[in-house]
Design a protein around this motif. Sequence first.
Motif, PDB file in Angstrom:
ATOM      1  N   PRO A   1       1.001  -1.393   0.273  1.00 25.32           N
ATOM      2  CA  PRO A   1       0.048  -0.194  -0.448  1.00 25.32           C
ATOM      3  C   PRO A   1       1.099   0.882   0.226  1.00 25.32           C
ATOM      4  CG  PRO A   1      -0.955  -1.203   1.379  1.00 25.32           C
ATOM      5  CD  PRO A   1       0.280  -2.413   1.381  1.00 25.32           C
ATOM      6  N   GLN A   2       0.594   2.164  -0.856  1.00 25.31           N
ATOM      7  CA  GLN A   2       1.232   3.304  -1.287  1.00 25.31           C
ATOM      8  C   GLN A   2       0.052   4.929  -1.627  1.00 25.31           C
ATOM      9  OE1 GLN A   2       4.023   2.755  -4.507  1.00 25.31           O
ATOM     10  NE2 GLN A   2       4.276   1.145  -2.650  1.00 25.31           N
ATOM     11  N   ARG A   3       0.780   5.732  -1.563  1.00 22.88           N
ATOM     12  CA  ARG A   3       0.422   7.139  -2.894  1.00 22.88           C
ATOM     13  C   ARG A   3       0.176   5.898  -4.257  1.00 22.88           C
ATOM     14  NH1 ARG A   3       0.429  12.044  -1.117  1.00 22.88           N
ATOM     15  NH2 ARG A   3      -0.409  12.747  -3.125  1.00 22.88           N
ATOM     16  N   ASN A   4      -0.838   6.643  -5.405  1.00 20.04           N
ATOM     17  CA  ASN A   4      -1.284   5.972  -6.830  1.00 20.04           C
ATOM     18  C   ASN A   4      -0.635   7.596  -6.735  1.00 20.04           C
ATOM     19  OD1 ASN A   4      -2.042   5.438  -8.532  1.00 20.04           O
ATOM     20  ND2 ASN A   4      -3.867   5.581  -8.137  1.00 20.04           N
ATOM     21  N   PRO A   5       0.665   7.328  -8.320  1.00 22.09           N
ATOM     22  CA  PRO A   5       0.770   8.375  -8.749  1.00 22.09           C
ATOM     23  C   PRO A   5      -0.102   9.078  -9.928  1.00 22.09           C
ATOM     24  CG  PRO A   5       2.009   6.556  -9.691  1.00 22.09           C
ATOM     25  CD  PRO A   5       1.108   6.321  -7.723  1.00 22.09           C
ATOM     26  N   TYR A   6      -0.494   8.366 -10.102  1.00 25.82           N
ATOM     27  CA  TYR A   6      -1.644   8.188 -11.012  1.00 25.82           C
ATOM     28  C   TYR A   6      -3.037   8.536 -10.453  1.00 25.82           C
ATOM     29  CZ  TYR A   6       1.771   8.120 -13.863  1.00 25.82           C
ATOM     30  OH  TYR A   6       3.500   8.015 -15.094  1.00 25.82           O
ATOM     31  N   ALA A   7      -3.985   9.021  -9.501  1.00 23.59           N
ATOM     32  CA  ALA A   7      -4.466   9.190  -8.729  1.00 23.59           C
ATOM     33  C   ALA A   7      -5.534  10.724  -9.224  1.00 23.59           C
ATOM     34  CB  ALA A   7      -4.571   9.347  -7.023  1.00 23.59           C
ATOM     35  N   SER A   8      -7.121  10.972  -8.808  1.00 24.44           N
ATOM     36  CA  SER A   8      -7.333  12.035  -9.544  1.00 24.44           C
ATOM     37  C   SER A   8      -7.313  13.046  -8.380  1.00 24.44           C
ATOM     38  CB  SER A   8      -8.816  11.999  -9.067  1.00 24.44           C
ATOM     39  OG  SER A   8      -9.957  12.740  -9.203  1.00 24.44           O
ATOM     40  N   LEU A   9      -6.922  13.938  -9.434  1.00 23.01           N
ATOM     41  CA  LEU A   9      -6.400  15.234  -8.490  1.00 23.01           C
ATOM     42  C   LEU A   9      -6.999  15.801  -8.822  1.00 23.01           C
ATOM     43  CD1 LEU A   9      -3.213  17.015 -10.380  1.00 23.01           C
ATOM     44  CD2 LEU A   9      -3.397  15.184  -8.585  1.00 23.01           C
TER      45      LEU A   9
END
Length: 493
Positions: A457-465
């Motif tokens: 589990p980690q931050r998604n670099p392609y998350a919605s902004l």
Amino acid sequence: MGRRKQHGEKSRVVEDKNSASMKIINQSALGIRSLSSLPIDVMSRISYPFVKSFEKYGTINDVQEDTIEFDYQPRFVFSCNSCLCCMKSCSDGIVCQFCQMVVYCTEKHKKENLKKHEEICKIFTEVCIKNGGLSLAENTRGDDYRILRVKLIEKIQNSARRPLSLWEKEIILYPRVCAKCHRFGNDLKPCSHCEMVLHCAGHENEHLKWCPEYRLYQKILSMQYKHGNVNPDIPNVICEDSKILPNNFDSFIFEIYSSSLYYRIMDCYTYATLSHVSTVPLTSLYAFQKSRANWSTNDSCTIHVVGAEFQFEGLNLHVWEKLFMHLQPNLKSLHIVLTGPELYVPDVPLDLLGKVPLCSRCRKSSRKIKVSYVSRKLYHEYCRTSDDYVKPDLICLFNPGLYRLTGYNGTDTWPETIREACNSTAPIVVTAYTEHEIPRDIERIQSICDMSFILKPQRNPYASLKPDRNFVSDDTVPLIYKNYYISIVKKCL
């Protein structure tokens, strides 16, 4: 209901036709000082004016097929310190003297909105003021504060003898109270920076961690109200070699867009929307690259999207070509299977609905994208009973909330779906809104099947902004984003 639209033949433009000097002049006119050699993030775009049209900035598509186009208009969103008429932030606004729950930027707007507000104002005043409903929120925390707001909505609907609209519910869900202690009163002050969060004297700095994101959210709401939905252009760039995604959405967009004036002048609303419509294919591709060593040589790919929502995963299907297929030159066939018991499919022939228009180069190369809608059916039912079941190369669960024990129709249907997904041996990508949710979702999977991590589990670099308010855990994370955290697991063999 969608409408059919005929696209005329247009030449593909990747580079702007204007000279470099003209670009600088245009930027100067827009208040942008110089050409940037670095990615421009969404926060840096807050001061940019709205981009009315992209066609004059180049990057026009060359699609000429019949397609289904859906024209969804954004609903009105209530914000406790924005004018109920025009959504303008109200640092010195006029608060309704009766219910004290809505604000106007001028007396004119207050008078204009009087008849519309009058009916619900009387009920708000009775339930929330005279009976002290909102006053009970002071120093109430966590679930108690959430339960209070839900009960107030129930009382108001009973008094009104009708269901409240979504924006009316938001008056109670996100009310005019101090962000720290939840005190209700007409002496609260708005934050001087974001102008969205209210506070008591002494609680001015309690939301500083979230203040920039609130400022972005307020700007987006204002632009959305004024301009409606936006459809960001995505460049028709086809990679000759397989594109390895960088670990940052801003860097990726800069790499494919940096020569475009449209990219450099894009406002925060359009840019956030671009990330929002891109997050599904880019998160899928990111997971595909992380989980499969031979991803760049595959000539076909099947992706199962579990628990899909039509207005999130089921719309903007054209982005799969530009942000998945175009980045993999060896890929000839892509099949997206959308499943979900609450997947609403409009009354449109499925052969048209699932038809993704392709650019001329893809058509000449006989590349294909197929989208299958498996609506009103649980994923394990699709796997076990459908004649058209296709084995997946990747299984995606976007923001599923697996840890919740009440799901579809108030029952827990996840165990069978998780078990069936694990039986496929395909990598499973799971995303979540918050850092708190993602490990709980993974724990739910591991409690049913023996799984190993491909990506912890980690931050998604392609998350919605594109931010939205959070009711479920607003005491710790007041604003949330689609696909914000990510993890990839695979069944242990």
